[in-house]
Design a protein around this motif. Structure first.
Motif, PDB file in Angstrom:
ATOM      1  N   GLU A   1       2.489   1.797   3.167  1.00  0.00           N
ATOM      2  CA  GLU A   1       3.691   0.704   3.287  1.00  0.00           C
ATOM      3  C   GLU A   1       4.856   1.078   2.729  1.00  0.00           C
ATOM      4  O   GLU A   1       5.947   1.018   3.008  1.00  0.00           O
TER       5      GLU A   1
ATOM      6  N   THR B   1       0.829  -1.120  -0.103  1.00  0.00           N
ATOM      7  CA  THR B   1      -0.101   0.013  -0.038  1.00  0.00           C
ATOM      8  C   THR B   1       0.820   1.331   0.089  1.00  0.00           C
ATOM      9  O   THR B   1       2.189   1.263   0.267  1.00  0.00           O
ATOM     10  N   GLN B   2       0.359   2.316  -0.273  1.00  0.00           N
ATOM     11  CA  GLN B   2       0.992   3.597  -0.216  1.00  0.00           C
ATOM     12  C   GLN B   2       1.704   3.728   1.173  1.00  0.00           C
ATOM     13  O   GLN B   2       2.676   4.404   1.199  1.00  0.00           O
TER      14      GLN B   2
ATOM     15  N   HIS C   1       2.282  -2.431  10.126  1.00  0.00           N
ATOM     16  CA  HIS C   1       3.017  -2.170   8.900  1.00  0.00           C
ATOM     17  C   HIS C   1       4.254  -3.022   8.579  1.00  0.00           C
ATOM     18  O   HIS C   1       4.403  -3.666   7.521  1.00  0.00           O
TER      19      HIS C   1
END
Length: 238
Positions: free
Chosen positions: A177, A174-175, A207
């Motif tokens: 992450e 994801t962004q 995360h």
């Protein structure tokens, strides 16, 4: 870490260096040097027998050098790796890269401040990574134009292979992450990640766990190596 003692093994072929490191570490209320070794073979034997929390290794030693000791104690094929911290006067990029790829948790130059040494030992004992700031900056610049392609599959643990995407991803990040990956690649600690991203420590750990699963990596050093190899930090400003 109240009530807990970080057990450290020192390995360096110079007695004066070992004595200096022992003095610094034993002066800390939460640290104890449990063994010393003047060569790499002895370091491996003692580390396997004592299972210290952190092994502080020199690179250039008789019998086995620090890079080979790191591979034997923390390499990709080691089922229960130890936490390895490299301390050396030699800061050549190939040494740094080899140490990290062999499983080291951190890389320090011997001329660093005592506080940096103790901070690095504490970070390594918790599975965190700390690399000398001067080394980190040069590594980022050095690795970006020499990115390496990951193989199509990576071993996640004995008996199971995860099918990875061309850049080493088992699953897309994801962004947020990716934001975490960039900061990890710059050597940020969990506390610093929490502050810079305005999230709790538990969220940071979540995360990192998700990132390690998606990249099939074992620790944050391998996360950083993936970022450097795949140009995730290219163009970033620190």
């Amino acid at each position: 870490m109240s009530g807990m003692t970080i057990r450290v093994l020192l390995a360096d072929d110079q007695a004066m260096v070992r004595a200096a490191f022992r003095m610094i570490l034993d002066s800390q209320p939460d640290m104890q040097v449990v063994a010393e070794a003047a060569d790499g073979a002895t370091a491996v034997e003692q580390a396997r027998r004592l299972r210290p929390d952190v092994c502080l290794l020199d690179i250039r030693m008789p019998e086995l050098d620090g890079l080979e000791v790191t591979r034997l104690l923390a390499g990709p094929d080691v089922p229960d790796p130890l936490n390895i911290l490299i301390a050396t006067t030699f800061d050549l990029d190939e040494y740094v890269y080899s140490a990290l790829r062999n499983g080291a948790c951190g890389f320090l130059l011997k001329d660093g401040a005592p506080g940096l040494l103790t901070e690095a030992v504490r970070a390594a004992s918790m599975g965190d990574s700390l690399i000398s700031p001067s080394v980190t900056v040069r590594l980022l610049a050095h690795m970006a134009p020499h990115r390496r392609q990951r193989p199509a599959t990576r071993q996640t643990h004995p008996g199971r292979t995860a099918r990875a995407r061309p850049n080493g991803l088992v699953e897309p990040l994801t962004q947020r992450e990716l934001d975490v990956v960039r900061l990890v690649a710059r050597g940020r600690t969990n506390d610093e990640l929490s502050t810079e991203l305005y999230v709790t420590l538990s969220t940071v750990k979540t995360h990192l766990g998700n990132i390690q699963r998606k990249l099939a990596t074992r620790n944050r050093v391998e996360i950083a190596a993936w970022a450097w190899e795949n140009g995730i930090c290219t163009g970033d400003q620190d």
